[in-house]
Design an enzyme around this catalytic site. Structure first.
Site, PDB file in Angstrom:
ATOM      1  N   CYS A  87      61.193  28.485  49.401  1.00  0.00           N
ATOM      2  CA  CYS A  87      62.136  27.330  47.783  1.00  0.00           C
ATOM      3  C   CYS A  87      62.198  25.863  48.030  1.00  0.00           C
ATOM      4  O   CYS A  87      61.921  25.361  47.701  1.00  0.00           O
ATOM      5  CB  CYS A  87      63.209  27.978  48.280  1.00  0.00           C
ATOM      6  SG  CYS A  87      63.773  29.573  48.100  1.00  0.00           S
TER       7      CYS A  87
ATOM      8  N   CYS B 211      65.706  29.160  52.603  1.00  0.00           N
ATOM      9  CA  CYS B 211      63.949  29.945  51.920  1.00  0.00           C
ATOM     10  C   CYS B 211      63.199  29.087  51.906  1.00  0.00           C
ATOM     11  O   CYS B 211      63.060  27.761  51.374  1.00  0.00           O
ATOM     12  CB  CYS B 211      64.504  30.421  50.726  1.00  0.00           C
ATOM     13  SG  CYS B 211      63.274  30.157  49.557  1.00  0.00           S
TER      14      CYS B 211
END
Length: 106
Positions: A34, A31
């Site tokens: 993230c 991600c």
């Protein structure tokens, strides 16, 4: 104070039974957003570590707790107070915005 890695096995003791608020960042290696907020969360952990614990849960390795919390998309941050979800924020944001949101919820 560095962020704390939390697992399915340690979630109960690290988050639910914590004596101070815990911000849990649900994330995954693949991600991008993230990874973008990771360093900001580390800095916020250093700055607010006396008031809140910042924990990270890798949803690929800890599928049980991610399912229990209904994590559909990441990054998802859930603030736990007294063992219960009190607030949540979905998606990446600049450090200033993350810190302001967290401080307003503490």
């Amino acid at each position: 104070m560095p962020t704390k890695a939390v697992t399915d096995a340690s979630f109960q003791s690290d988050v639910i039974e914590s004596d101070k608020p815990v911000l849990v960042d649900f994330w995954a290696d693949w991600c991008g957003p993230c990874k973008m907020i990771g360093p900001a969360l580390e800095e916020i952990s250093d700055e607010l570590g006396d008031k809140v614990t910042i924990a990270k849960v890798d949803i690929m390795e800890n599928t049980e707790i991610a399912a229990q919390m209904g994590v559909q998309s990441i990054p998802l941050m859930i603030l736990f107070k007294n063992g219960k979800p009190a607030a949540q924020k979905l998606g990446a944001a600049p450090k200033g915005a993350l810190k302001a949101w967290l401080e307003s919820e503490l």
